[in-house]
Design an enzyme around this catalytic site. Structure first.
Site, PDB file in Angstrom:
ATOM      1  CB  CYS A  47      71.047  27.176 103.308  1.00 45.07           C
ATOM      2  SG  CYS A  47      70.831  25.833 104.499  1.00 45.07           S
ATOM      3  CB  CYS A  57      85.652  15.090 101.649  1.00 49.97           C
ATOM      4  SG  CYS A  57      85.303  13.971 100.275  1.00 49.97           S
ATOM      5  CB  CYS A 102      67.205  20.239 107.338  1.00 48.38           C
ATOM      6  SG  CYS A 102      68.297  20.702 105.976  1.00 48.38           S
ATOM      7  CG  ASP A 103      71.857  16.252 104.588  1.00 42.02           C
ATOM      8  OD1 ASP A 103      72.228  15.378 105.386  1.00 42.02           O
ATOM      9  OD2 ASP A 103      72.533  16.620 103.606  1.00 42.02           O
ATOM     10  CE1 TYR A 147      83.531  18.409 100.223  1.00 47.18           C
ATOM     11  CE2 TYR A 147      85.406  19.490  99.219  1.00 47.18           C
ATOM     12  CZ  TYR A 147      84.330  18.629  99.134  1.00 47.18           C
ATOM     13  OH  TYR A 147      84.067  17.977  97.953  1.00 47.18           O
ATOM     14  CB  CYS A 194      68.101  35.346  97.646  1.00 49.56           C
ATOM     15  SG  CYS A 194      69.231  35.008  98.994  1.00 49.56           S
ATOM     16  CB  CYS A 230      67.407  42.349  99.390  1.00 49.16           C
ATOM     17  SG  CYS A 230      68.510  41.848  98.048  1.00 49.16           S
ATOM     18  NE  ARG A 255      84.748  14.263  96.239  1.00 49.09           N
ATOM     19  CZ  ARG A 255      83.729  14.126  97.082  1.00 49.09           C
ATOM     20  NH1 ARG A 255      83.334  15.151  97.826  1.00 49.09           N
ATOM     21  NH2 ARG A 255      83.103  12.968  97.203  1.00 49.09           N
ATOM     22  N   GLY A 295      77.659  10.071 104.454  1.00 51.51           N
ATOM     23  CA  GLY A 295      78.537   8.964 104.200  1.00 51.51           C
ATOM     24  C   GLY A 295      78.578   8.537 102.739  1.00 51.51           C
TER      25      GLY A 295
END
Length: 434
Positions: free
Chosen positions: A387, A49, A332-333, A51, A383, A377, A165, A97
């Protein structure tokens, strides 16, 4: 609101908080609950992929070509993870993966080890995120037998899916994924659809949504916006060159510009807002109560005073760790970089890493590092700056830490807030009438 919305809103998969649940004195002061995403095969994958943020980890972490979490490390992980949890359900998440490259026998071993250390009265569940290509009859029979929840990566109908993909040789994968879907249905394996929304498919919101919910038949859909800094292969989040961070609204804050802060395949912030708005309207008018969309459902929950169901919209993070094939644990991932290493499960229990001072600081920084624009905000509590790995911009005042997707997220909430509020009112009224 129309009558169809009123009828369907009562079926939404959100239960109002009981008064005792709102009382912080009614829950333990401390409970060890965290999640670990396991990458037992490292970044090894059978497709390419364009991206993918994870394939480059093979070089960054100096992974050998053929990797797998060895037996000793696998057992140490499973034992430590189970012993580190206080709840009555423990969820193991297997990703990559491509985790199916390890073979069925590897996951038979996983199930055996989980049974070995499973405490009495505790339920153990597994989920597997996969591109689906290796899911033959034997795999699907195993997944059904052991009640694995499958997260299937698919980006929409064929033309949109095959845009990024593709196989290692550049061939399309859509037909292979659809063959997997038929097998999953044949063996009655529960599966969710996960679509990465990129610069291309973001312009086709209804085609993507209708394909996933009508043709694929998914009743739980996860939309993940693709945002990657241009130097993501070598530079960890929050270690960016501050002199290169653009201001919100500038050309450098958009994908496609020569000096853009993000990769070409990253989603445009305003396009992301438009995508959410169109999908939300479709969902509200036709699928509310039947289809669960992660970003919409958690917004309803948060408006009802419940905690976010997603880390990206939580006030704090740090409760979602990642473990690599060699037992190394990261914050974190999306933070699998040397700068965010917490230790190794072969030398240190997972619970110590999860509640360490370092990880606590990492989690609190999500809220504490927000710029003034976010703190002021109207949608802050829905929100929370999204991330942190996407906080790639400066505000117009020159303050760092603004999320790349800010304009799109704001546009969505401005559009959706009246209906979201109406749904919560109906759900609370329904509760009170019982």
């Amino acid at each position: 609101m129309n009558s169809r919305l009123i009828q369907q809103s009562t079926q939404l998969n959100v239960t109002p908080l009981k008064s005792a649940e709102r009382d912080t004195s009614a829950v333990p002061a401390y409970q060890r609950r965290f999640h670990v995403m396991a990458k037992p095969g490292g970044s090894k994958c059978n497709i390419d992929c364009q991206y993918c943020f994870y394939l480059h980890k093979e070089e960054l972490l100096e992974q050998p070509k053929e990797v797998s979490m060895d037996d000793a490390t696998l057992e140490a992980f499973i034992k430590s993870y189970i012993e580190s949890q206080d709840g009555d359900e423990i969820v193991f998440s297997w990703q990559g993966g491509e985790p199916t490259l390890l073979g069925i026998d590897y996951y038979r071993k996983v199930v055996e080890l989980q049974r070995k250390y499973q405490p009495e009265g505790v339920r153990i569940a597994n989920d597997l995120q996969t591109n689906g290509i290796l899911l033959n009859d034997e795999w699907c029979e195993f997944l059904a037998q052991h009640n694995f929840l499958v997260g299937l990566s698919i980006d929409g109908p064929q033309e949109l899916h095959d845009m990024y993909r593709v196989t290692r040789s550049g061939k399309p994968t859509f037909h292979l994924v659809m063959e997997a879907v038929e097998r999953l249905k044949k063996y009655k394996v529960t599966f969710n659809a996960l679509a990465v929304i990129n610069r291309h498919n973001v312009k086709h919101p209804l085609e993507v949504y209708r394909f996933l919910t009508q043709e694929l038949g998914a009743t739980y859909v996860q939309f993940t916006p693709c945002v990657e800094s241009k130097d993501f292969q070598t530079t960890a989040p929050q270690f960016w060159n501050e002199s290169m961070i653009p201001t919100q609204g500038s050309e450098e804050a958009k994908p496609g510009h020569l000096m853009s802060v993000v990769t070409d395949w990253s989603v445009d912030a305003d396009d992301w807002g438009g995508f959410l708005i169109q999908v939300f309207d479709e969902w509200v008018n036709n699928d509310l109560g039947r289809v669960l969309v992660n970003l919409f459902e958690t917004a309803v929950a948060q408006l009802m005073g419940k905690p976010s169901q997603l880390c990206v919209t939580s006030e704090f993070c740090g409760k979602g760790l990642a473990i690599e094939h060699d037992g190394s644990v990261y914050s974190c991932d999306h933070y699998v970089y040397p700068e965010y290493s917490l230790g190794n499960v072969n030398q240190r229990p997972l619970n110590e890493m999860a509640i360490s001072v370092r990880q606590h600081g990492f989690g609190m920084a999500k809220r504490d590092s927000l710029p003034a624009q976010c703190k002021q905000c109207s949608y802050l509590k829905l929100c929370w700056g999204e991330c942190p790995k996407n906080r790639l911009l400066k505000t117009s005042d020159g303050e760092h830490g603004l999320n790349f997707l800010c304009s799109g997220i704001s546009a969505f909430f401005k559009h959706a807030m009246p209906v979201l509020t109406g749904i919560t009112v109906l759900l609370n009224n329904d509760k009170n009438s019982l």
